[in-house]
Write a protein that holds these residues in place. Structure first.
Motif, PDB file in Angstrom:
ATOM      1  N   LYS A 495      36.708 -15.749 197.293  1.00 19.20           N
ATOM      2  CA  LYS A 495      35.482 -15.181 196.715  1.00 19.20           C
ATOM      3  C   LYS A 495      35.539 -15.031 195.197  1.00 19.20           C
ATOM      4  N   VAL A 501      33.156 -20.584 195.718  1.00 18.73           N
ATOM      5  CA  VAL A 501      31.925 -19.997 196.271  1.00 18.73           C
ATOM      6  C   VAL A 501      30.828 -21.054 196.314  1.00 18.73           C
ATOM      7  N   LEU A 537      27.602 -12.058 200.097  1.00 16.45           N
ATOM      8  CA  LEU A 537      27.537 -12.713 198.778  1.00 16.45           C
ATOM      9  C   LEU A 537      26.429 -12.101 197.920  1.00 16.45           C
ATOM     10  N   ARG A 551      27.329 -16.536 193.361  1.00 19.47           N
ATOM     11  CA  ARG A 551      27.161 -15.803 194.628  1.00 19.47           C
ATOM     12  C   ARG A 551      25.689 -15.705 195.018  1.00 19.47           C
TER      13      ARG A 551
END
Length: 647
Positions: A495, A501, A537, A551
């Motif tokens: 992440k 991502v 996210l 994100r």
């Protein structure tokens, strides 16, 4: 028109109809004659041949139009090939006299063109039967070529093509004369003339050894120049000429090799010559502005597309077995083309070059190689991707910054990745279930190689990798769920990496988008997993400004992709979706006005990205789940949409 259906032209019927309808009557008769001559009794034809020849040769002087002269020439040639050939030389002389005529008036032009067409048809049909008359005929045509206007030039060149085809190697004494006169016309202003020259030279190269030996570079340069400002027809003709000449230079015909001590060109030399056209165009050729292509400026699209088609002709001419043996060299060469700085000077040029190289690969691999060879080709492509990725990782991990050329290498590698991954995806999809060895063999490591590109610094490469994974899932549906799980696991564990991502969300979205092509589908629980990841996210986007944009994009992309799974799955998540859509937009005009007064550029970028993503997800919902669009849902959707309209 039934009166036109006879072996001889019905002159009485022709005399009775109006002047305007006579050309149509004659054309109809010629059409009938074209069908009936080949099937008619030879005795009948010979009996009426004298009269028929008179009628047909008489039509040459009647200024026939293009379709009529084509049929006229064909019928005359067929008549002589079926019947007696006693008067063929008289007819040929008559045609030559018409061609020699000094009358340059527009009214006389159709007659000249008809005579030229007849000469071509005679030699095409009878060839060497016409004996030693060909030098005079060819000289006559070449002399006429110098003073002819564009329509005449085109017809003469097509006629020369037929003469060369009919005579074969017998016309060797005239080959250089034809080449010298024709080559300059490859850059003629008329596109029809360029096409005709290309066809003529294509026929010439079958026997003229010098074209693919001593004149090879000159022919290539001429072809590149001919592609400047060309249309589709010219590109097809010139590409066929260029590709065939290059293929012949590499693998000459056995007969030609035996006749002369021919020095064959090497594969490297041939590929380098063609690459010159792709990267530089007509080297040293002055463009309209006086700018030398060799020195600077970009290659025109017409040239690049034409050379691309020539590559395909080149490989197709050499055949599948040759490609199978030399695939590694060919792949390396075309990928070098797309990574060359001259091919990617601007973004638009880079995209165009990628399309060209992708076309080369698809048209050759997809059409020429068998199943086994395609699997071997897939392995080669995997290795090429892996090699590129290792180079990229070396640059990315170079903390000291000593590798200054690395940034350019990374930029160039994205184009290689896009082409290689697109072709690999297409290859796997076309192989379908038989692609299993590519996936299962550890030494190839296709899935590991492709997923590694999801961390590439370039978005284009990440998207191409995602598409490739989707192709794998569609070809081998049993891979779909494991791939989804793997991507979900990676996106959770990485992440903190913007590339991870972005890349893994692309891959998950691509896989979800491919579910409708997989009859097995995916377990229901995977939908819940996707929603959970997307929510997480979006919720954590604001926590780290370095990752906010990625994100936000990833979250909405996953939700948009989820909608493609259809109403049966989306129904359970609809309340949550409606809430997310409502929260991403201001709830009132007052909130909207207050929002405008605060926030910097980056905050607005993230905000707008989120709202754009939300609208895309809405659009996906409406497109794929129309059954869920109740009045209440529509009303609740309209609030954020109206807000978006007033922003």
């Amino acid at each position: 028109m039934e009166l036109a259906h006879s072996l001889l032209l019905n002159e009485d019927a022709l005399a009775q109809i109006t002047e305007a309808k006579r050309p149509v009557f004659i054309f109809e008769w010629l059409r009938f004659l074209d069908k009936v001559l080949v099937a008619a009794n030879k005795v009948d034809v010979k009996e009426k041949q004298k009269k028929l020849v008179e009628q047909l040769t008489g039509l040459i002087s009647s200024a026939p139009g293009p379709p009529t002269r084509k049929l006229l020439a064909k019928n005359l040639a067929t008549l002589y090939s079926i019947g007696d050939t006693f008067t063929v030389f008289q007819t040929l002389d008559k045609c030559n006299d018409i061609i020699k005529s000094k009358d340059d008036t527009p009214a006389y032009l159709p007659t000249k063109l008809a005579a030229v067409a007849c000469v071509g048809a005679f030699y095409e049909k009878m060839g060497r039967m016409l004996g030693s008359s060909f030098p005079d005929t060819i000289n006559n045509l070449l002399k006429a070529l110098k003073s002819a206007e564009s329509q005449g030039r085109g017809e003469i060149l097509l006629s020369l093509q037929k003469v060369l085809g009919g005579l074969g190697g017998a016309a060797a004494s005239c080959h250089r004369d034809i080449y010298k006169n024709a080559r300059s016309l490859l850059t003629d202003r008329s596109m029809a003339v360029r096409c005709a020259v290309a066809k003529c030279l294509l026929e010439l190269q079958n026997e003229a050894v010098f074209m693919w030996t001593t004149e090879l570079e000159n022919v290539a340069t001429l072809c590149f120049k001919a592609l400047e400002g060309s249309n589709y027809g010219v590109r097809v003709s010139v590409a066929k000429l260029l590709g065939t000449v290059m293929a012949t230079a590499l693998l000459p015909k056995q007969a030609a090799v035996m006749r002369q001590n021919v020095k064959r060109a090497t594969l490297e030399e041939v590929l380098e010559l063609m690459a010159t056209g792709f990267l530089r165009g007509g080297s040293g050729f002055l463009k309209s502005g006086g700018e030398m292509l060799k020195g600077g400026g970009s290659v025109s699209r017409e040239v690049r597309v034409g050379v691309t088609q020539a590559y395909v002709v080149f490989v197709t001419t050499l055949g599948g077995q040759w490609l199978e043996r030399n695939f590694a060299t060919f792949l390396s060469h075309v990928l070098d083309l797309v990574s060359h700085p001259r091919a990617t000077q601007t973004h638009v040029e880079a995209v165009y070059s990628r399309r060209c190289v992708s076309f080369m690969l698809r048209a050759t691999l997809g059409g020429l190689l068998g199943e086994k060879a395609q699997i071997a080709a897939g392995k080669e492509i995997c290795q090429a991707i892996s090699k590129q990725m290792r180079a990229v990782e070396a640059v990315v991990n170079d903390i000291s910054g000593e590798n200054k050329a690395g940034a350019a290498d990374v930029s160039a590698s994205q184009h290689v990745m896009v082409c290689a991954l697109k072709e690999l995806g297409s290859l796997v999809q076309s192989l379908s279930a038989t692609a299993s060895p590519l996936i299962q063999e550890p030494s190839i490591g296709l899935l590991e190689t492709v997923t590694s590109v999801l961390l590439h610094p370039s978005m284009a490469a990440r998207l191409a990798a995602a598409w490739c994974l989707r192709c794998v899932a569609v070809a081998l549906p049993y891979q779909l769920t494991p791939l989804l799980e793997r991507c979900a696991e990676r996106i959770n564990s990485l992440k903190s990496s913007p590339e991870a991502v972005s890349g893994y969300s692309f891959a998950m979205a691509a896989l979800l988008g491919g579910v409708h092509q997989c009859p097995l589908g995916i377990p229901h629980s995977k939908g819940k997993l996707v929603v959970s990841i997307a929510e997480d996210l979006l919720r954590t986007a604001a926590q780290n400004s370095r990752l906010s944009l990625q994100r936000t994009q990833a979250g909405w992309l996953l939700l948009g992709a989820l909608m493609t799974l259809g109403p049966s799955l989306v129904r359970y998540h609809l309340p949550k979706m409606l809430l997310l859509w409502r929260n991403v937009f201001p709830r009132s005009q007052k909130e909207l006005e207050a929002e405008k007064a605060r926030g910097d550029a980056f905050t607005w970028q993230v905000t707008l990205e989120g709202r754009a993503g939300a609208l895309c997800a809405m659009r996906s919902f409406v497109a794929h789940c129309p059954e869920l669009l109740t009045e209440d849902v529509i009303r609740r959707l309209m609030t954020p949409i109206e807000c978006a309209m007033t922003m």
